[in-house]
Design an enzyme around this catalytic site. Structure first.
Site, mmCIF file in Angstrom:
data_model
loop_
_atom_site.group_PDB
_atom_site.id
_atom_site.type_symbol
_atom_site.label_atom_id
_atom_site.label_comp_id
_atom_site.label_asym_id
_atom_site.label_seq_id
_atom_site.Cartn_x
_atom_site.Cartn_y
_atom_site.Cartn_z
ATOM 1 N N LEU A 60 11.428 18.338 13.213
ATOM 2 C CA LEU A 60 10.873 17.663 12.029
ATOM 3 C C LEU A 60 11.533 16.302 11.829
ATOM 4 O O LEU A 60 10.848 15.287 11.665
ATOM 5 C CB LEU A 60 11.105 18.534 10.781
ATOM 6 C CG LEU A 60 10.616 17.948 9.450
ATOM 7 C CD1 LEU A 60 9.105 18.121 9.313
ATOM 8 C CD2 LEU A 60 11.309 18.612 8.254
ATOM 9 N N TYR A 85 12.642 21.884 -8.722
ATOM 10 C CA TYR A 85 12.280 23.312 -8.701
ATOM 11 C C TYR A 85 12.486 23.951 -10.074
ATOM 12 O O TYR A 85 11.700 24.803 -10.493
ATOM 13 C CB TYR A 85 13.039 24.064 -7.598
ATOM 14 C CG TYR A 85 12.422 23.828 -6.232
ATOM 15 C CD1 TYR A 85 11.176 24.376 -5.912
ATOM 16 C CD2 TYR A 85 13.034 23.031 -5.283
ATOM 17 C CE1 TYR A 85 10.579 24.137 -4.688
ATOM 18 C CE2 TYR A 85 12.445 22.783 -4.048
ATOM 19 C CZ TYR A 85 11.212 23.346 -3.759
ATOM 20 O OH TYR A 85 10.613 23.104 -2.553
ATOM 21 N N ARG A 126 10.147 28.763 8.114
ATOM 22 C CA ARG A 126 10.985 27.921 8.964
ATOM 23 C C ARG A 126 12.321 27.607 8.290
ATOM 24 O O ARG A 126 13.326 27.422 8.972
ATOM 25 C CB ARG A 126 10.201 26.629 9.269
ATOM 26 C CG ARG A 126 10.765 25.716 10.311
ATOM 27 C CD ARG A 126 10.760 26.326 11.689
ATOM 28 N NE ARG A 126 11.523 25.506 12.598
ATOM 29 C CZ ARG A 126 12.850 25.526 12.702
ATOM 30 N NH1 ARG A 126 13.570 26.331 11.946
ATOM 31 N NH2 ARG A 126 13.463 24.735 13.555
ATOM 32 N N TYR A 127 12.345 27.517 6.949
ATOM 33 C CA TYR A 127 13.562 27.009 6.300
ATOM 34 C C TYR A 127 14.171 27.950 5.257
ATOM 35 O O TYR A 127 15.232 27.645 4.729
ATOM 36 C CB TYR A 127 13.278 25.644 5.641
ATOM 37 C CG TYR A 127 12.638 24.661 6.599
ATOM 38 C CD1 TYR A 127 13.244 24.356 7.818
ATOM 39 C CD2 TYR A 127 11.403 24.073 6.317
ATOM 40 C CE1 TYR A 127 12.645 23.492 8.723
ATOM 41 C CE2 TYR A 127 10.803 23.200 7.209
ATOM 42 C CZ TYR A 127 11.434 22.916 8.408
ATOM 43 O OH TYR A 127 10.839 22.065 9.308
ATOM 44 N N CYS A 158 2.952 18.342 14.920
ATOM 45 C CA CYS A 158 4.115 18.822 15.668
ATOM 46 C C CYS A 158 5.311 18.999 14.749
ATOM 47 O O CYS A 158 6.242 19.728 15.061
ATOM 48 C CB CYS A 158 4.440 17.854 16.806
ATOM 49 S SG CYS A 158 3.110 17.810 18.012
ATOM 50 N N CYS A 364 1.730 15.500 22.803
ATOM 51 C CA CYS A 364 1.485 14.142 22.308
ATOM 52 C C CYS A 364 1.813 13.157 23.427
ATOM 53 O O CYS A 364 2.811 13.345 24.135
ATOM 54 C CB CYS A 364 2.379 13.837 21.113
ATOM 55 S SG CYS A 364 2.086 14.921 19.733
ATOM 56 N N CYS A 372 8.727 21.377 23.377
ATOM 57 C CA CYS A 372 7.262 21.418 23.181
ATOM 58 C C CYS A 372 6.582 21.901 24.467
ATOM 59 O O CYS A 372 5.695 22.759 24.433
ATOM 60 C CB CYS A 372 6.705 20.049 22.821
ATOM 61 S SG CYS A 372 7.288 19.382 21.256
HETATM 62 C C1 LIG Z 1 1.356 19.593 5.924
HETATM 63 C C2 LIG Z 1 2.353 19.430 5.168
HETATM 64 C C3 LIG Z 1 3.614 18.735 5.512
HETATM 65 C C4 LIG Z 1 3.912 17.811 6.511
HETATM 66 C C5 LIG Z 1 3.018 17.240 7.570
HETATM 67 C C6 LIG Z 1 5.300 17.478 6.351
HETATM 68 C C7 LIG Z 1 5.992 16.570 7.151
HETATM 69 C C8 LIG Z 1 7.271 16.122 6.885
HETATM 70 N N1 LIG Z 1 8.093 16.438 5.828
HETATM 71 C C9 LIG Z 1 9.293 15.798 5.923
HETATM 72 C C10 LIG Z 1 10.379 15.886 5.042
HETATM 73 C C11 LIG Z 1 10.469 16.744 3.922
HETATM 74 N N2 LIG Z 1 9.499 17.581 3.456
HETATM 75 C C12 LIG Z 1 9.971 18.258 2.356
HETATM 76 C C13 LIG Z 1 9.311 19.178 1.593
HETATM 77 C C14 LIG Z 1 8.016 19.618 1.818
HETATM 78 N N3 LIG Z 1 7.195 19.256 2.872
HETATM 79 C C15 LIG Z 1 5.978 19.883 2.762
HETATM 80 C C16 LIG Z 1 4.882 19.778 3.623
HETATM 81 C C17 LIG Z 1 4.810 18.954 4.748
HETATM 82 N N4 LIG Z 1 5.790 18.197 5.281
HETATM 83 C C18 LIG Z 1 6.047 20.689 1.590
HETATM 84 C C19 LIG Z 1 4.930 21.570 1.102
HETATM 85 C C20 LIG Z 1 7.293 20.537 1.009
HETATM 86 C C21 LIG Z 1 7.812 21.178 -0.279
HETATM 87 C C22 LIG Z 1 8.145 22.618 -0.129
HETATM 88 C C23 LIG Z 1 7.915 23.382 -1.412
HETATM 89 O O1 LIG Z 1 8.134 22.927 -2.489
HETATM 90 O O2 LIG Z 1 7.511 24.542 -1.367
HETATM 91 C C24 LIG Z 1 11.317 17.845 2.105
HETATM 92 C C25 LIG Z 1 12.229 18.442 1.040
HETATM 93 C C26 LIG Z 1 12.020 17.898 -0.304
HETATM 94 C C27 LIG Z 1 12.679 16.564 -0.421
HETATM 95 O O3 LIG Z 1 13.851 16.461 -0.055
HETATM 96 O O4 LIG Z 1 11.985 15.629 -0.833
HETATM 97 C C28 LIG Z 1 11.635 16.898 3.078
HETATM 98 C C29 LIG Z 1 12.925 16.174 3.250
HETATM 99 C C30 LIG Z 1 9.222 15.020 7.105
HETATM 100 C C31 LIG Z 1 10.349 14.133 7.596
HETATM 101 C C32 LIG Z 1 7.981 15.225 7.699
HETATM 102 C C33 LIG Z 1 7.421 14.695 8.946
HETATM 103 C C34 LIG Z 1 8.100 14.357 10.004
HETATM 104 S S1 FES Z 2 5.932 15.994 19.637
HETATM 105 FE FE1 FES Z 2 3.832 16.514 19.861
HETATM 106 S S2 FES Z 2 3.900 17.814 21.614
HETATM 107 FE FE2 FES Z 2 5.997 17.280 21.383
#
Ligand SMILES: C=CC1=C(C)c2cc3[nH]c(cc4nc(cc5[nH]c(cc1n2)c(C)c5CCC(=O)O)C(CCC(=O)O)=C4C)c(C)c3C=C
Ligand code: FES
Ligand SMILES: [Fe+2]
Length: 384
Positions: A60, A85, A126-127, A158, A364, A372
């Site tokens: 990620l 939260y 995952r987390y 991905c 990709c 991958c």
């Molecule tokens: C399809 C949905 C999502 C994609 C695509 C996605 C990509 C993505 N996210 C981060 C970094 C963070 N995401 C965080 C929280 C978070 N992400 C999603 C969904 C997608 N993320 C959700 C639903 C949530 C919230 C979870 C919940 O409340 O249940 C966070 C943590 C929160 C924060 O610190 O702001 C991070 C960090 C990256 C870097 C990324 C693509 C590479």
């Molecule tokens: S990042 Fe997309 S297949 Fe590896």
């Protein structure tokens, strides 16, 4: 290579024999449907571990010195995210909704595809708990021999589904050599499109009939860093396809845009950002907006906090009336869609179809992540 070929051939033979002769599944071993998702902290004190696991995920967020930096960033970010939260009722509802959706789907599947009954749904996050190892232990205790990895992200990225599949691949030995197939994307499935459309129609109903046609539909999806988009990640394309399918189902009676939310950190992300788009609507004199979460199937901080607490309030201060379409959560139309998607997959597989979609096989163009490639080959062999 030979053992893989032999076991794939044996499985294909067994499958075609079973489908030709209608042989019931051996024993009571359930067909597992493993619902893959990121998860969220169920209680506020679990926020730190959620963030630590998230920032430790190199699929990620690849960070230099990840094992040192991840805990440091997580610790710094924890108070802000804990407060969010706390503001949405003390935790993420994702486990509750995943269990509800999974149980409803498994029950319907027993009717739709009795050949592979009984079906049992499992959650693998995952987390947060239940993490992959915990789910594997439960599946082993239940004597599972056959499992479908069913992503709960409608559109493939991905960084989301890919990360969950990589994690399953890394932890494969914990499952004790079971047969796997994968449902990796379903963002244009008619049942999903119908469920989203019904929630949009319900939101549109809240506006006076005379002005309903002027209402702008803003689809909002979690953004991606441009580095991921430019690597060739399919998510932006697939979210766009979902939006086009929903708009076609709604008869294209409203103007719409797809906008992107929740970017983190200073790098460039896919835009326009949802909050900027709302401000732009105000500037253009638009007075009514329906905001639609399109890339996640249950409520989470991005809908309940970011959209409802922040953006909707800001927009209303600018004089726009915003209604948010509900997340899919307990929608029976959506649960039926999940069952239909899984039933079709199991049917195609019994008829000799491959363990994954053709599309999952392609990395990709810019992918440098060796896992991958290994993961895709392993699932393409049915986990053998
Ligand atoms: C399809 C949905 C999502 C994609 C695509 C996605 C990509 C993505 N996210 C981060 C970094 C963070 N995401 C965080 C929280 C978070 N992400 C999603 C969904 C997608 N993320 C959700 C639903 C949530 C919230 C979870 C919940 O409340 O249940 C966070 C943590 C929160 C924060 O610190 O702001 C991070 C960090 C990256 C870097 C990324 C693509 C590479
Ligand atoms: S990042 Fe997309 S297949 Fe590896
Ligand atoms: Fe995210």
């Amino acid at each position: 290579m030979m053992p893989f070929k032999t076991s794939t051939a044996t499985r294909a033979l067994a499958r075609s024999y079973a489908s030709l002769h209608n042989v019931p599944p051996a024993g009571k071993s359930p067909t597992a449907i493993v619902m893959l998702n990121m998860g969220g902290p169920a209680t506020v004190p679990e926020t730190h571990d959620f963030l630590k696991n998230l920032f430790s995920d190199g699929d990620l967020i690849p960070l230099p010195f990840q094992s040192f930096l991840a805990p440091w960033i997580a610790k710094r970010r924890t108070p802000q995210i804990e407060a969010q939260y706390a503001a949405i009722g003390g935790g993420s509802p994702i486990l509750k909704w995943s269990e509800h959706q999974g149980a409803g789907m498994a029950q319907l599947l027993d009717e739709l595809h009795p050949e592979t009954a009984p079906h049992k749904s499992y959650v693998a996050f995952r987390y947060v708990r239940p993490l992959t190892e915990e789910t594997a232990r439960q599946m082993q205790a239940d004597g599972v021999k056959r499992a479908v990895a069913f992503t709960q992200y409608p559109q493939y990225s991905c960084s989301t589904t890919g990360s969950s599949l990589n994690e399953l691949f890394r932890k494969k030995d914990n499952f004790g050599g079971i047969e796997w197939s994968v449902i990796d994307r379903w963002g244009t499935h008619p049942g999903f499109v119908e469920a989203v459309s019904q929630n949009i129609e319900a939101a549109l109903q809240k506006f006076p009939e005379s002005a309903r046609g002027d209402t702008v539909i803003l689809f909002s999806a979690h953004s991606l860093p441009m580095s991921v988009v430019n690597r060739g990640d399919p998510y932006v394309l697939e979210v766009s396809a979902s939006v086009a399918a929903v708009m076609a189902r709604l008869g294209n009676n409203n103007p719409y845009r797809l906008v992107w939310q929740s970017q983190v950190g200073p790098s460039a992300w896919m835009g326009p950002q949802t909050n900027d788009a709302l401000k732009g609507m105000a500037r253009l004199g638009k007075k009514q907006v329906v905001l639609v979460p399109i890339a996640f199937t249950s409520d989470h901080i991005e809908t309940l906090y970011e959209l409802d607490h922040e953006y909707v309030r800001e927009a209303e201060e600018l004089g726009i009336h915003v209604e948010r379409a509900e997340s899919l959560n307990g929608s029976p139309v959506f649960i039926r869609a999940l069952a239909d998607i899984a039933a079709k997959h199991l049917k195609d597989y019994s008829a000799g179809g491959g363990p994954t979609s053709v599309q999952l096989g392609l990395r990709c163009p810019g992918c440098k992540n060796a896992t991958c490639g290994q993961q895709k080959s392993w699932f393409a062999r049915g986990g053998a």
